[in-house]
Design an enzyme around this catalytic site. Structure first.
Site, PDB file in Angstrom:
ATOM      1  N   SER A 186       0.850  -1.201   0.000  1.00  0.00           N
ATOM      2  CA  SER A 186       0.000   0.000   0.000  1.00  0.00           C
ATOM      3  C   SER A 186       0.877   1.240   0.000  1.00  0.00           C
ATOM      4  O   SER A 186       1.966   1.230   0.582  1.00  0.00           O
ATOM      5  CB  SER A 186      -0.876  -0.004   1.260  1.00  0.00           C
ATOM      6  OG  SER A 186      -1.465   1.269   1.467  1.00  0.00           O
ATOM      7  N   TYR A 245      -1.896  -1.431  10.275  1.00  0.00           N
ATOM      8  CA  TYR A 245      -1.954  -1.753   8.840  1.00  0.00           C
ATOM      9  C   TYR A 245      -0.685  -1.278   8.130  1.00  0.00           C
ATOM     10  O   TYR A 245      -0.090  -2.010   7.334  1.00  0.00           O
ATOM     11  CB  TYR A 245      -3.190  -1.071   8.253  1.00  0.00           C
ATOM     12  CG  TYR A 245      -3.425  -1.211   6.764  1.00  0.00           C
ATOM     13  CD1 TYR A 245      -4.098  -2.310   6.239  1.00  0.00           C
ATOM     14  CD2 TYR A 245      -3.037  -0.196   5.886  1.00  0.00           C
ATOM     15  CE1 TYR A 245      -4.360  -2.397   4.876  1.00  0.00           C
ATOM     16  CE2 TYR A 245      -3.300  -0.281   4.526  1.00  0.00           C
ATOM     17  CZ  TYR A 245      -3.963  -1.382   4.028  1.00  0.00           C
ATOM     18  OH  TYR A 245      -4.215  -1.458   2.686  1.00  0.00           O
TER      19      TYR A 245
HETATM   20  C1  4PL Z   1      -4.044   6.585   0.688  1.00  0.00           C
HETATM   21  O1  4PL Z   1      -4.524   1.094   1.522  1.00  0.00           O
HETATM   22  O2  4PL Z   1      -3.654   3.759   0.333  1.00  0.00           O
HETATM   23  C2  4PL Z   1      -6.492   5.064   2.993  1.00  0.00           C
HETATM   24  C3  4PL Z   1      -6.917   2.559   3.470  1.00  0.00           C
HETATM   25  N1  4PL Z   1      -5.759   5.955   2.284  1.00  0.00           N
HETATM   26  O3  4PL Z   1      -6.220   1.439   2.941  1.00  0.00           O
HETATM   27  C4  4PL Z   1      -5.279   1.861   2.067  1.00  0.00           C
HETATM   28  C5  4PL Z   1      -4.814   5.546   1.430  1.00  0.00           C
HETATM   29  C6  4PL Z   1      -6.271   3.711   2.836  1.00  0.00           C
HETATM   30  C7  4PL Z   1      -4.561   4.189   1.217  1.00  0.00           C
HETATM   31  C8  4PL Z   1      -5.326   3.278   1.981  1.00  0.00           C
END
Ligand code: 4PL
Length: 245
Positions: free
Chosen positions: A138, A151
Site C-alpha cells: 500500500s 496496517y
Molecule cells: C491513501 O490502503 O492507500 C487510505 C486505506 N488511504 O487502505 C489503504 C490511502 C487507505 C490508502 C489506503
C-alpha cells in the site's frame, strides 16, 4: 492469452482489487483459484467469472488452512505458477484506541498471512523452477496515513519482505514483486471512514480521478506474467502520483 496453462491463487479475490485481477487473468486464459475467507462471496465470484475459476475458502492467518488450500490446488491443478497476495484487513482505528489484540489481529492477517502463503507457494513453484509472486502492499507505507498504524506496519513488512524473499527465491526461477496501490474505491474502504478521504487524496494525486479496482490490474498482471522475467524485488506504485515514489 498471457495466462494460458497457468495456475494462479489470488487471495481475497471475492471482491475488490483481487476480484478485478481474477476476472482479467481468467479472461486471458488462466486457471484462477479464489482464496477468500468469505466462502459465500468467493463461490459467487467464481461463478460470476466462470471458465475454470474456482474458490477455496481460506483463512490466510491459519497455517492449516493455507496448507489445505495448496493441497487442493495440487490435487485439482497439478501445479502452481502464480500467487497474488491481495487479501488484507483494512482497519480504521485511532492510535489511542488500538489495543495489542487489535495490533496482533491485523499483523496476523496482513503480514503473517503473506508469510504463510509464500512459504507454501514457493515450495510448490520450486518443483517447476517457475513462479510469480505479487504482493499487494500500500502507498500508506510511504505516507504514514492516519488511523492505520497496525496496517501500515504490516504493509511495510510486506514491502520489505518482498525484497528479501526475492533474494532467496531467484535461484528457483521465482520472482517476487509488490504493488503499492493508493486509496481505491472498494467495498472495504466504504465499510470504514476511509472513503471520506477520496477528495483530499484526489487533490494530492498528479492524475485526477478516483481509483477503481481495475486501475491496478495491468501492473499486477505484468508482474504476474512471463514478460516480467527480469524484474524481481521491485515495487510498482499505482496511486496516480499521490506519493510520486
Ligand atoms: C491513501 O490502503 O492507500 C487510505 C486505506 N488511504 O487502505 C489503504 C490511502 C487507505 C490508502 C489506503
Amino acid at each position: 492469452m498471457r495466462f494460458m496453462d497457468r495456475v494462479a491463487i489470488i487471495t481475497g479475490a471475492g471482491r475488490g482489487i483481487g476480484k478485478a485481477v481474477a476476472r482479467q487473468m481468467s479472461a486471458e486464459g488462466g486457471t484462477v483459484v479464489i482464496a477468500d475467507i468469505n466462502a459465500e462471496r468467493g463461490d459467487a465470484t467464481a461463478v460470476d467469472i466462470g471458465g475454470s475459476c474456482f474458490s477455496v475458502r481460506t483463512d490466510i492467518s491459519d497455517p492449516s488452512s493455507v496448507a489445505a488450500l495448496h493441497h487442493s490446488v495440487a490435487e485439482r491443478c497439478g501445479k502452481l505458477d502464480i500467487v497474488i497476495n491481495n487479501a488484507s484487513l483494512v482497519p480504521y482505528q485511532k492510535w489511542e484506541d488500538i489495543t495489542f489484540a487489535d495490533w496482533r489481529k491485523i499483523l496476523s492477517v496482513d503480514l503473517d498471512g503473506v508469510f504463510l502463503m509464500c512459504k507454501e507457494s514457493s515450495n510448490m513453484m520450486r518443483k517447476n523452477s517457475y513462479g510469480r509472486i505479487v504482493n499487494i502492499s500500500s502507498n500508506t507505507v510511504m505516507l504514514g496515513t492516519p488511523n492505520l498504524t497496525h496496517y501500515v506496519a504490516a504493509k511495510g513488512g510486506v514491502y520489505a519482505f518482498t525484497r528479501a524473499l526475492a533474494t532467496e527465491l531467484g535461484k528457483y526461477g521465482i520472482t517476487v514483486n509488490n504493488i503499492c496501490p493508493g486509496l481505491t474505491d472498494t467495498d472495504a474502504n466504504w465499510e470504514t471512514p476511509h472513503h471520506e478521504a477520496f477528495d483530499l487524496v484526489e487533490g494530492m494525486q498528479a492524475l485526477k480521478g478516483r481509483a477503481k479496482p481495475q486501475y491496478h490490474v495491468p501492473s499486477i498482471l505484468f508482474l504476474a506474467s512471463e514478460e516480467s522475467h527480469w524484474v524481481t524485488g521491485s515495487t510498482v506504485v499505482t496511486d496516480a502520483g499521490h506519493t510520486r515514489h
